[in-house]
Scaffold this active site. Structure first.
Site, PDB file in Angstrom:
ATOM      1  N   ASN A 186       8.029  -5.458  -0.857  1.00  0.00           N
ATOM      2  CA  ASN A 186       7.930  -4.330   0.078  1.00  0.00           C
ATOM      3  C   ASN A 186       6.471  -4.274   0.524  1.00  0.00           C
ATOM      4  O   ASN A 186       5.618  -3.746  -0.194  1.00  0.00           O
ATOM      5  CB  ASN A 186       8.351  -3.013  -0.582  1.00  0.00           C
ATOM      6  CG  ASN A 186       8.312  -1.859   0.411  1.00  0.00           C
ATOM      7  OD1 ASN A 186       7.759  -1.984   1.508  1.00  0.00           O
ATOM      8  ND2 ASN A 186       8.890  -0.730   0.032  1.00  0.00           N
ATOM      9  N   ARG A 237      12.753   5.225  12.801  1.00  0.00           N
ATOM     10  CA  ARG A 237      11.522   6.006  12.715  1.00  0.00           C
ATOM     11  C   ARG A 237      10.641   5.734  13.937  1.00  0.00           C
ATOM     12  O   ARG A 237      11.150   5.439  15.007  1.00  0.00           O
ATOM     13  CB  ARG A 237      10.817   5.696  11.381  1.00  0.00           C
ATOM     14  CG  ARG A 237      11.677   6.097  10.167  1.00  0.00           C
ATOM     15  CD  ARG A 237      10.984   5.807   8.854  1.00  0.00           C
ATOM     16  NE  ARG A 237       9.756   6.611   8.715  1.00  0.00           N
ATOM     17  CZ  ARG A 237       8.818   6.367   7.804  1.00  0.00           C
ATOM     18  NH1 ARG A 237       8.971   5.356   6.954  1.00  0.00           N
ATOM     19  NH2 ARG A 237       7.739   7.139   7.728  1.00  0.00           N
ATOM     20  N   HIS A 277      12.656  -2.314   2.502  1.00  0.00           N
ATOM     21  CA  HIS A 277      12.028  -1.064   2.904  1.00  0.00           C
ATOM     22  C   HIS A 277      12.926   0.069   2.446  1.00  0.00           C
ATOM     23  O   HIS A 277      14.147   0.016   2.651  1.00  0.00           O
ATOM     24  CB  HIS A 277      11.824  -0.994   4.424  1.00  0.00           C
ATOM     25  CG  HIS A 277      10.804  -1.975   4.892  1.00  0.00           C
ATOM     26  ND1 HIS A 277       9.450  -1.767   4.737  1.00  0.00           N
ATOM     27  CD2 HIS A 277      10.937  -3.191   5.447  1.00  0.00           C
ATOM     28  CE1 HIS A 277       8.793  -2.814   5.204  1.00  0.00           C
ATOM     29  NE2 HIS A 277       9.674  -3.697   5.638  1.00  0.00           N
ATOM     30  N   HIS A 330       4.331  -4.345   9.356  1.00  0.00           N
ATOM     31  CA  HIS A 330       4.397  -4.182  10.808  1.00  0.00           C
ATOM     32  C   HIS A 330       3.351  -4.999  11.567  1.00  0.00           C
ATOM     33  O   HIS A 330       3.474  -5.179  12.762  1.00  0.00           O
ATOM     34  CB  HIS A 330       4.251  -2.701  11.171  1.00  0.00           C
ATOM     35  CG  HIS A 330       5.187  -1.831  10.382  1.00  0.00           C
ATOM     36  ND1 HIS A 330       6.547  -1.997  10.415  1.00  0.00           N
ATOM     37  CD2 HIS A 330       4.956  -0.816   9.510  1.00  0.00           C
ATOM     38  CE1 HIS A 330       7.120  -1.110   9.609  1.00  0.00           C
ATOM     39  NE2 HIS A 330       6.174  -0.381   9.043  1.00  0.00           N
ATOM     40  N   GLU A 386      12.723  -9.122   1.844  1.00  0.00           N
ATOM     41  CA  GLU A 386      11.881  -7.942   2.118  1.00  0.00           C
ATOM     42  C   GLU A 386      12.728  -6.687   2.006  1.00  0.00           C
ATOM     43  O   GLU A 386      13.880  -6.663   2.441  1.00  0.00           O
ATOM     44  CB  GLU A 386      11.271  -8.054   3.525  1.00  0.00           C
ATOM     45  CG  GLU A 386      10.373  -6.861   3.855  1.00  0.00           C
ATOM     46  CD  GLU A 386       9.451  -7.138   5.038  1.00  0.00           C
ATOM     47  OE1 GLU A 386       8.751  -8.172   5.043  1.00  0.00           O
ATOM     48  OE2 GLU A 386       9.429  -6.292   5.961  1.00  0.00           O
ATOM     49  N   ALA A 413       3.172  -0.688   5.050  1.00  0.00           N
ATOM     50  CA  ALA A 413       2.744  -0.714   6.456  1.00  0.00           C
ATOM     51  C   ALA A 413       2.323  -2.105   6.921  1.00  0.00           C
ATOM     52  O   ALA A 413       2.425  -2.420   8.109  1.00  0.00           O
ATOM     53  CB  ALA A 413       1.592   0.266   6.648  1.00  0.00           C
ATOM     54  N   SER A 449      12.818   3.272   3.478  1.00  0.00           N
ATOM     55  CA  SER A 449      13.243   4.112   4.603  1.00  0.00           C
ATOM     56  C   SER A 449      13.922   3.278   5.685  1.00  0.00           C
ATOM     57  O   SER A 449      13.792   2.056   5.716  1.00  0.00           O
ATOM     58  CB  SER A 449      12.029   4.843   5.185  1.00  0.00           C
ATOM     59  OG  SER A 449      11.116   3.905   5.731  1.00  0.00           O
ATOM     60  N   TYR A 456      10.950   9.215   1.420  1.00  0.00           N
ATOM     61  CA  TYR A 456      10.997   8.153   0.407  1.00  0.00           C
ATOM     62  C   TYR A 456      11.668   8.574  -0.906  1.00  0.00           C
ATOM     63  O   TYR A 456      11.831   7.734  -1.800  1.00  0.00           O
ATOM     64  CB  TYR A 456       9.574   7.661   0.117  1.00  0.00           C
ATOM     65  CG  TYR A 456       8.895   7.077   1.344  1.00  0.00           C
ATOM     66  CD1 TYR A 456       9.353   5.892   1.917  1.00  0.00           C
ATOM     67  CD2 TYR A 456       7.805   7.717   1.943  1.00  0.00           C
ATOM     68  CE1 TYR A 456       8.748   5.362   3.045  1.00  0.00           C
ATOM     69  CE2 TYR A 456       7.188   7.193   3.072  1.00  0.00           C
ATOM     70  CZ  TYR A 456       7.665   6.014   3.619  1.00  0.00           C
ATOM     71  OH  TYR A 456       7.070   5.485   4.736  1.00  0.00           O
ATOM     72  N   ARG A 510       7.102   1.141  13.762  1.00  0.00           N
ATOM     73  CA  ARG A 510       7.711   0.623  12.524  1.00  0.00           C
ATOM     74  C   ARG A 510       8.865  -0.336  12.810  1.00  0.00           C
ATOM     75  O   ARG A 510       9.446  -0.923  11.923  1.00  0.00           O
ATOM     76  CB  ARG A 510       8.214   1.769  11.651  1.00  0.00           C
ATOM     77  CG  ARG A 510       7.107   2.581  11.052  1.00  0.00           C
ATOM     78  CD  ARG A 510       7.634   3.603  10.057  1.00  0.00           C
ATOM     79  NE  ARG A 510       6.727   4.732   9.999  1.00  0.00           N
ATOM     80  CZ  ARG A 510       5.646   4.795   9.225  1.00  0.00           C
ATOM     81  NH1 ARG A 510       5.351   3.805   8.416  1.00  0.00           N
ATOM     82  NH2 ARG A 510       4.855   5.853   9.245  1.00  0.00           N
ATOM     83  N   ARG A 561       4.857  11.104  -2.423  1.00  0.00           N
ATOM     84  CA  ARG A 561       4.502  10.852  -1.030  1.00  0.00           C
ATOM     85  C   ARG A 561       5.727  11.097  -0.135  1.00  0.00           C
ATOM     86  O   ARG A 561       6.767  10.443  -0.310  1.00  0.00           O
ATOM     87  CB  ARG A 561       4.083   9.388  -0.934  1.00  0.00           C
ATOM     88  CG  ARG A 561       3.985   8.821   0.431  1.00  0.00           C
ATOM     89  CD  ARG A 561       4.028   7.294   0.366  1.00  0.00           C
ATOM     90  NE  ARG A 561       3.746   6.762   1.674  1.00  0.00           N
ATOM     91  CZ  ARG A 561       4.082   5.545   2.060  1.00  0.00           C
ATOM     92  NH1 ARG A 561       4.703   4.736   1.233  1.00  0.00           N
ATOM     93  NH2 ARG A 561       3.801   5.132   3.265  1.00  0.00           N
ATOM     94  N   PRO A 617       0.794  -1.225   0.000  1.00  0.00           N
ATOM     95  CA  PRO A 617       0.000   0.000   0.000  1.00  0.00           C
ATOM     96  C   PRO A 617       0.834   1.286   0.000  1.00  0.00           C
ATOM     97  O   PRO A 617       1.889   1.351   0.633  1.00  0.00           O
ATOM     98  CB  PRO A 617      -0.810  -0.107   1.304  1.00  0.00           C
ATOM     99  CG  PRO A 617      -0.059  -1.070   2.148  1.00  0.00           C
ATOM    100  CD  PRO A 617       0.569  -2.038   1.200  1.00  0.00           C
ATOM    101  N   ASN A 618       0.309   2.233  -0.743  1.00  0.00           N
ATOM    102  CA  ASN A 618       0.847   3.592  -0.844  1.00  0.00           C
ATOM    103  C   ASN A 618       2.146   3.702  -1.641  1.00  0.00           C
ATOM    104  O   ASN A 618       2.627   4.799  -1.900  1.00  0.00           O
ATOM    105  CB  ASN A 618       1.033   4.226   0.546  1.00  0.00           C
ATOM    106  CG  ASN A 618      -0.275   4.318   1.300  1.00  0.00           C
ATOM    107  OD1 ASN A 618      -1.240   4.861   0.758  1.00  0.00           O
ATOM    108  ND2 ASN A 618      -0.346   3.776   2.499  1.00  0.00           N
TER     109      ASN A 618
HETATM  110  C1  DQA Z   1       8.010   1.348   3.889  1.00  0.00           C
HETATM  111  C2  DQA Z   1       8.058   1.570   5.410  1.00  0.00           C
HETATM  112  C3  DQA Z   1       6.692   1.376   6.040  1.00  0.00           C
HETATM  113  O1  DQA Z   1       6.773   1.636   7.439  1.00  0.00           O
HETATM  114  C4  DQA Z   1       5.684   2.334   5.446  1.00  0.00           C
HETATM  115  O2  DQA Z   1       4.409   2.090   5.978  1.00  0.00           O
HETATM  116  C5  DQA Z   1       5.670   2.285   3.967  1.00  0.00           C
HETATM  117  C6  DQA Z   1       6.945   2.237   3.250  1.00  0.00           C
HETATM  118  C7  DQA Z   1       9.359   1.654   3.226  1.00  0.00           C
HETATM  119  O3  DQA Z   1       9.558   1.184   2.113  1.00  0.00           O
HETATM  120  O4  DQA Z   1      10.190   2.359   3.795  1.00  0.00           O
HETATM  121  O5  DQA Z   1       4.628   2.356   3.333  1.00  0.00           O
HETATM  122  O6  DQA Z   1       7.682  -0.006   3.637  1.00  0.00           O
END
Ligand code: DQA
Length: 150
Positions: A78, A111, A104, A84, A102, A81, A106, A27, A115, A22, A14-15
Site C-alpha cells: 500500500n 474520491r 488501497h 498517485h 497493490e 499517496a 479506501s 480509513y 487519487r 487518521r 506514508p501515514n
Molecule cells: C490510501 C489511499 C491514498 O490516496 C492515500 O494517500 C493514503 C491511503 C488507501 O489505502 O486508501 O494514504 O493508499
C-alpha cells in the site's frame, strides 16, 4: 511453486502508521497492528512467512522494494499517496519480478480526482481498493495464488 514456506512482504507507505486515528470515517478504526495481526493469522494457517513494514519516506520504500526481490516470494504493497505520482516507486516495482499486489483501503476511484491516477498499480499484477482493511486479506490470498501459479 509450492506456497508452503514462502515469504510474503507487506509494505505500507506514508501515514499508514496513523491508521485507526487518521480520518476514521475514510480509513476505519483498525490500526496497522490490527491489520498485521489479522493477515498474520492467515499466513500462519497457510504456513507462509509474513514480514510487515511501514515507512513514510519514498527512498526507504524504494530500498525496501529492491530488498524484497532478494528475500520475498510475493509483495503486498500500500504505497499511500505515493501511489498517485511516485515514478521512483513505479520503477522499483518494475525492476523486481516477484508477484506484486497493490492495496488501497479506501475507494480511491470515488474520491478526489488526483487519487484516480494509480501510477504504481500499473507496475503490479493486481489492484484491490475500497474494501477497507479486508483488502489486505484478499491481497494475501491473491499472492498465494500467484506464487502457486509461478
Ligand atoms: C490510501 C489511499 C491514498 O490516496 C492515500 O494517500 C493514503 C491511503 C488507501 O489505502 O486508501 O494514504 O493508499
Amino acid at each position: 511453486m509450492q506456497v508452503k514456506g514462502a515469504t510474503i512482504w507487506v509494505i505500507n507507505g506514508p501515514n499508514l502508521n496513523l491508521l485507526g486515528e487518521r480520518e476514521p470515517e475514510i480509513y476505519g478504526r483498525e490500526t496497522l497492528t490490527d491489520v498485521e495481526k489479522k493477515i498474520g493469522e492467515i499466513a500462519e494457517e497457510n504456513q507462509v512467512n509474513l514480514e510487515f513494514f511501514q515507512e513514510n519516506e519514498e527512498g526507504k520504500l524504494v530500498t525496501l522494494i529492491q530488498k524484497a526481490r532478494l528475500h520475498a516470494d510475493g509483495l503486498l504493497l500500500n504505497p499511500g499517496a505515493y501511489s498517485h505520482y511516485s515514478l521512483a516507486i513505479y520503477d522499483a516495482l518494475r525492476a523486481i519480478t516477484i508477484p506484486k499486489v497493490e492495496v488501497h483501503i479506501s475507494q480511491v476511484a470515488a474520491r478526489e480526482e488526483f487519487r484516480r491516477n494509480l501510477l504504481t498499480a500499473g507496475a503490479c499484477d493486481g489492484l484491490i481498493a475500497g474494501l477497507g482493511t479486508y483488502g489486505y486479506v484478499l491481497g494475501l490470498y491473491a499472492l498465494l495464488e500467484l506464487i502457486k501459479e509461478g
